[in-house]
Structures are given as C-alpha cells and as structure tokens.
Write a protein that holds these residues in place. Structure first.
Motif, PDB file in Angstrom:
ATOM      1  N   LEU A  24       0.796  -1.235   0.000  1.00  0.00           N
ATOM      2  CA  LEU A  24       0.000   0.000   0.000  1.00  0.00           C
ATOM      3  C   LEU A  24       0.827   1.282   0.000  1.00  0.00           C
ATOM      4  O   LEU A  24       0.395   2.291  -0.562  1.00  0.00           O
ATOM      5  N   GLU A  25       1.997   1.294   0.621  1.00  0.00           N
ATOM      6  CA  GLU A  25       2.753   2.546   0.727  1.00  0.00           C
ATOM      7  C   GLU A  25       3.065   3.198  -0.620  1.00  0.00           C
ATOM      8  O   GLU A  25       2.955   4.408  -0.748  1.00  0.00           O
ATOM      9  N   PRO A  26       3.433   2.455  -1.663  1.00  0.00           N
ATOM     10  CA  PRO A  26       3.715   3.112  -2.950  1.00  0.00           C
ATOM     11  C   PRO A  26       2.485   3.762  -3.598  1.00  0.00           C
ATOM     12  O   PRO A  26       2.625   4.625  -4.467  1.00  0.00           O
ATOM     13  N   VAL A  27       1.297   3.375  -3.190  1.00  0.00           N
ATOM     14  CA  VAL A  27       0.069   3.928  -3.776  1.00  0.00           C
ATOM     15  C   VAL A  27       0.005   5.440  -3.554  1.00  0.00           C
ATOM     16  O   VAL A  27      -0.410   6.190  -4.432  1.00  0.00           O
ATOM     17  N   GLY A  28       0.437   5.902  -2.407  1.00  0.00           N
ATOM     18  CA  GLY A  28       0.340   7.322  -2.068  1.00  0.00           C
ATOM     19  C   GLY A  28       1.057   8.234  -3.038  1.00  0.00           C
ATOM     20  O   GLY A  28       0.568   9.324  -3.361  1.00  0.00           O
ATOM     21  N   SER A  29       2.211   7.806  -3.541  1.00  0.00           N
ATOM     22  CA  SER A  29       2.982   8.673  -4.437  1.00  0.00           C
ATOM     23  C   SER A  29       2.367   8.750  -5.833  1.00  0.00           C
ATOM     24  O   SER A  29       2.754   9.608  -6.631  1.00  0.00           O
ATOM     25  N   GLU A  55      -1.391   4.680   7.654  1.00  0.00           N
ATOM     26  CA  GLU A  55      -1.866   5.844   6.900  1.00  0.00           C
ATOM     27  C   GLU A  55      -0.851   6.147   5.807  1.00  0.00           C
ATOM     28  O   GLU A  55       0.345   6.277   6.088  1.00  0.00           O
ATOM     29  N   VAL A  56      -1.338   6.218   4.578  1.00  0.00           N
ATOM     30  CA  VAL A  56      -0.485   6.465   3.415  1.00  0.00           C
ATOM     31  C   VAL A  56      -0.869   7.827   2.842  1.00  0.00           C
ATOM     32  O   VAL A  56      -1.939   7.972   2.228  1.00  0.00           O
ATOM     33  N   PRO A  57      -0.029   8.855   3.036  1.00  0.00           N
ATOM     34  CA  PRO A  57      -0.328  10.176   2.478  1.00  0.00           C
ATOM     35  C   PRO A  57      -0.351  10.135   0.946  1.00  0.00           C
ATOM     36  O   PRO A  57       0.442   9.433   0.320  1.00  0.00           O
ATOM     37  N   LEU A  58      -1.261  10.909   0.364  1.00  0.00           N
ATOM     38  CA  LEU A  58      -1.315  11.078  -1.089  1.00  0.00           C
ATOM     39  C   LEU A  58      -0.393  12.244  -1.415  1.00  0.00           C
ATOM     40  O   LEU A  58      -0.661  13.384  -1.000  1.00  0.00           O
ATOM     41  N   THR A  59       0.686  11.978  -2.138  1.00  0.00           N
ATOM     42  CA  THR A  59       1.748  12.986  -2.272  1.00  0.00           C
ATOM     43  C   THR A  59       2.034  13.455  -3.690  1.00  0.00           C
ATOM     44  O   THR A  59       2.859  14.361  -3.871  1.00  0.00           O
ATOM     45  N   ARG A  60       1.378  12.869  -4.712  1.00  0.00           N
ATOM     46  CA  ARG A  60       1.662  13.310  -6.077  1.00  0.00           C
ATOM     47  C   ARG A  60       1.159  14.729  -6.280  1.00  0.00           C
ATOM     48  O   ARG A  60       0.090  15.089  -5.810  1.00  0.00           O
ATOM     49  N   SER A  61       1.897  15.525  -7.009  1.00  0.00           N
ATOM     50  CA  SER A  61       1.434  16.884  -7.340  1.00  0.00           C
ATOM     51  C   SER A  61       0.451  16.798  -8.479  1.00  0.00           C
ATOM     52  O   SER A  61       0.576  15.956  -9.364  1.00  0.00           O
ATOM     53  N   LYS A  62      -0.530  17.704  -8.472  1.00  0.00           N
ATOM     54  CA  LYS A  62      -1.536  17.707  -9.550  1.00  0.00           C
ATOM     55  C   LYS A  62      -0.963  18.280 -10.816  1.00  0.00           C
ATOM     56  O   LYS A  62      -0.125  19.087 -10.870  1.00  0.00           O
TER      57      LYS A  62
END
Length: 184
Positions: free
Chosen positions: A61-66, A177-184
């Motif tokens: 799951l952790e890679p999903v956030g990026s 908790e996996v933060p969503l970190t990709r920029s829009k």
C-alpha cells in the motif's frame, strides 16, 4: 483482525453527517446507524487478516500514495439500496473529484489482489453509508429517511490519505496511513 482500506472526509462532513443522522434516527429508530467515527468511504474490504501479514500490506500500500494527489469530495443528497418500499441501506451521495477516488480505489484493489484480497466491487460507486436495516428484509422507515436526504448538504472535505483500518469491537483503529503525495 478485521481490516479494510478507506478514506476519511474531514471534520466538516463528519460533523454534518453526524447531525443529519441524529435528525433522521428519529424517523428510523430500529435501524443501525453509523457512528460518527465511522464516517468514511471504504475502498477495499480485506476481512479477517493475520497480524503477521501487516508488513506485506504496508509494502503493497505505501507506494500507492505517491501515485495519487489529494482531492476534494462533497457529500449531499442520497438514497437507499434494496426495495424502494423496504430499503436495506441508507446512503448519502458522494460528489466532486470522484474520478480521483475511483482511481485510488482501483489502485488499492490492484496492489492487494496479488496478496489474495479480491475487491467486492466490479465497478466502484462512491457512497457514504449512514444506516442499515436490522431486519434482513429492509426497513420501510429508511425509505422516509431517503426522501428526507434529497436536499441535504454535508459540505466538502479534502482527501489526503489512504488508511488501513482495523475494525475492533465496533470501533475503527488506523493501522497504516499512506499520504497522497503526487502533485496535480
């Protein structure tokens, strides 16, 4: 332990949903109403999982956030599932950046599938569950609640993380908790 992935919707939606459920509870007192802490959108239900599997879940799951940017959802209106005269579930409608939510759900489902967790959704439809009928044949009172929901507005909230929850004794505990970190 009983696990599921979800997103939360922020304090504004939680507060307004709680107020609306309190108001509607009087119309359908024999249904099971979601607790304030239960205001979330389930993405993938995993079911009973051994604690020893938590590291592999974290790794998946952790890679999903990026790969996902934070997004905004709003909640209002709603309806019911089941017979129109005896609904089994009362829900509020989720609007806003629902394509971003569906992409997050699909990604979470895809990374969990090789670990043996199948998504229960062929096509994910976002909704916020408010109540469930205790009677397996439904509750006519929930039909009145669905009508009362048509003009409701729970506001909007920012989704900025994917959460792996454990359901224990009717309460939800964050295990990851996996933060969503990709920029829009």
């Amino acid at each position: 332990m009983r696990l599921f992935t979800a997103v939360t919707l922020g304090s504004t939606i939680e507060s307004r949903a709680t107020s609306e459920m309190e108001r509607l509870r009087a119309l359908a007192p024999h249904s099971r109403w979601v607790k304030a802490e239960g205001v979330h959108l389930t993405l993938v239900f995993l079911g009973e999982v051994e604690e020893a599997r938590l590291p592999s879940l974290r790794e998946a799951l952790e890679p999903v956030g990026s790969r996902h940017a934070p997004f905004v959802l709003s909640v209002g209106g709603g309806g019911s599932f089941g017979s129109p005269s005896r609904p089994r579930v009362l829900w509020a409608d989720v609007r806003g950046e629902t394509d971003a939510l569906k992409a997050l759900q699909a990604d979470a489902a895809a990374v969990l599938q090789p670990l043996g967790f199948e998504s229960e959704h062929r096509e994910y439809t976002a909704h916020l569950t408010l109540a469930r009928a205790k009677d397996p044949h439904g509750d006519p009172a929930l039909a009145r609640c669905a009508q009362a929901l048509h003009t409701s507005d729970f506001g909007e909230g920012r989704v900025d993380r994917l959460i792996l929850f454990e359901s224990r004794g009717g309460h939800y505990h964050s295990r990851l908790e996996v933060p969503l970190t990709r920029s829009k």
